[in-house]
Design a protein around this motif. Structure first.
Motif: not given
Lengths: 374, 200
Positions: A53-64
């Motif tokens: 399940m940890m293989a599914w990573e999401v991209e970081p937030s663009e609104r830092g």
């Protein structure tokens, strides 16, 4: 789930691996896991799932940065003191107190309005009336004369007659001769028993003796009594009260005409006048009734037939008895059904309306409580 | 019961996780400081939970823009509701509670207007493993999927999940086990062990 070969269940094993097992079971689970190959395989499966399940990573937030939040932060910084009282008032803990205070406030305002509009004008009016009554404006009650005695005369007569069929006609003839009338008359003729006639006769008081003597000739006198109730004091009292009430009405009407005040005062005086007029009417009716009772004497007469019992008694036929029972049964059934329908009609609409009003909110609340948020 | 900044994992990667740093001010202390007016405390909370909240929404919504918006709205809700916050639960639970409500509202809107749910891009990693996991999760029952994701990705405890979803802890445990086994069967059917006991 069988525990025959294992000390812990797979779910307990999972809880142990997640760190969610209670302390008293941790040691047991750890020891068991060290030696049980099957549990080790399950543990490996669970850990494998987590890793995959940890293989599914999401991209970081663009609104830092905190863009869009700065304005809200500034607004909160400016307004907290202005609205702190509102936040306090609407906080869950203080809502019951606020509702209580609001209810108390409504009660106080309502009481104040009632006192201002209703009680205070009445108190003023009462003071005015008391001041008037102390003056010599009222007429003194008339003195009684000893010659003006007022007596209500009544008589009771009980007779037995052998000629019951002619009793009614003879009573009518007697009343006609003595300017009287029938107040009430009941004749009872049940099967198998003596017939009876009960009547209340009215006639001028001076005709009482003559009428009573003639009524006695209808049959054998079983009992006789006469009464005279003196109502002179009662009559005089009613007259005096009536006179005073009329004077009070006149005085109130003058007050209404002469004095100009607040609308509340005027309404209070009018209300008082209405009440006085009502009292006057009642007293006039009472006086008239007393006068009527004095002018007309009342004779209560009861005439019983000299009955001879029949030798042969004919009972109701069997068919008639069955018929009566059937009718009674049908009637009681219909009454029962009607009663049930009446109850449903009385309470049904209310139950339907309240049920409809409360059903959807209750269902929504139940669903909200029971349904997990997806 | 786990504190706000300690947890047990199965060899995860960093990125959207709160790193275990000793002597760190707790989330609850930061929240109380923010209630008293400290902007810095809020900025610290924002830094800690920006990533996890974005990941929460991104994994559950097809639209990256909406995920960003909802993460932002979560923090806005925190700012607006600061005065009503009472330290009865962890800040983390509080934040995810707000996030779940926003998510439910978003899904209701999407159900009414399907055009709102047009995917802009596949959420996150497009590797085969990630796709398999996504597909496996979609095959699960919605409540089981949510419990599994809250446990694995948001790292919430059983009691926190039970409190958020308003279900008993034992229900969380049984559904979590069931969902893990089901996902295991999907991801690796050849190596699926026969279940011992048959927990339903």
């Amino acid at each position: 789930m069988s525990k025959s070969n294992h000390l812990i269940e797979p779910e307990e094993l999972m809880a142990y691996l997640d760190g969610e097992l209670s302390h008293d079971h941790v040691a047991t689970s750890a020891t068991h896991l060290e030696h049980c190959r099957e549990c080790q395989a399950i543990a490996a499966d669970l850990q494998s799932v987590s890793r995959q399940m940890m293989a599914w990573e999401v991209e970081p937030s663009e609104r830092g940065t905190m863009e869009g939040l700065s304005a809200a932060l500034e607004k909160r910084k400016r307004e907290p003191s202005e609205r702190s009282w509102w936040r306090w008032a609407t906080a869950q803990r203080t809502r019951p107190r606020m509702f209580g205070l609001a209810g108390a406030g409504v009660c106080v305002v309502t009481l104040f309005m009632v006192w201002t509009l209703e009680l205070q004008p009445r108190a003023q009016l009462r003071r005015m009336l008391q001041a008037d009554q102390r003056s010599s404006y009222l007429v003194a009650p008339p003195k009684r004369s000893s010659t003006d005695q007022m007596i209500v005369r009544t008589a009771q007569l009980s007779l037995t007659t052998t000629d019951f069929d002619r009793v009614r006609d003879r009573i009518n003839e007697i009343l006609k001769r003595h300017q009287g009338y029938i107040g009430e008359l009941n004749i009872s003729s049940p099967a198998g028993v003596a017939r009876t006639l009960e009547g209340t006769l009215r006639m001028p008081a001076d005709q009482l003796e003559g009428a009573t003597a003639e009524l006695k000739s209808l049959g054998r006198v079983d009992s006789e009594s006469q009464n005279g109730e003196e109502v002179t004091a009662q009559y005089v009292d009613v007259e005096a009260r009536l006179t005073n009430a009329r004077n009070t009405e006149r005085r109130l009407t003058d007050l209404l005409r002469q004095r100009t005040g607040k609308l509340a005062d005027v309404l209070a005086v009018e209300k008082e006048i209405d009440q006085v007029r009502g009292s006057i009417e009642r007293m006039e009716a009472e006086k008239k009734n007393l006068g009527n009772r004095v002018d007309f004497a009342t004779v209560t007469v009861r005439v019983t037939e000299d009955y001879r019992a029949q030798m042969q008694v004919v009972p109701a036929s069997l068919v008639t008895r069955f018929q009566n029972a059937a009718v009674e049964g049908y009637r009681s059934t219909v009454e029962g059904i009607v009663s049930v329908l009446l109850v449903m009609l009385s309470y049904g609409p209310g139950l339907v309306v309240w049920g409809a009003l409360l059903f959807f909110p209750a269902r929504a609340a139940w669903r909200r409580l029971r349904r997990p948020v997806p | 019961m786990r504190a706000g900044n300690f947890f047990v994992t199965y060899g995860i990667t960093e990125g959207e996780r709160i790193v275990n740093r000793p002597f760190m001010t707790s989330d609850e202390s930061l929240m109380l400081e923010f209630q008293r007016g400290s902007r810095e405390a809020f900025e610290e909370l924002f830094a800690r939970y920006r990533g996890p909240l974005h990941g929460f929404f991104r994994r559950r919504l097809d639209s990256a823009a909406r995920a960003e918006d909802l993460a932002q709205e979560t923090f806005l809700a925190v700012i607006r509701g600061t005065s009503r916050y009472e330290p009865r639960a962890l800040v983390r639970t509080y934040l995810y509670g707000i996030a779940l409500k926003l998510l439910a509202s978003e899904r209701r809107k999407q159900a009414k207007d399907p055009q709102l749910s047009q995917p802009e891009a596949a959420p996150g990693d497009t590797s085969d493993a990630a796709l398999w996991v996504r597909q496996g999760l979609e095959k699960l029952d919605s409540s089981e999927r949510e419990i599994l994701m809250l446990r694995e990705y948001e790292q919430l405890s059983y009691s926190e999940i039970a409190g958020l979803l308003r279900i008993p802890v034992n229900t969380v445990r049984s559904r979590l086990f069931r969902s893990r086994m089901a996902l295991k069967n999907y991801l690796d059917p050849a190596n699926t062990l026969p279940r011992r006991g048959g927990a339903a």
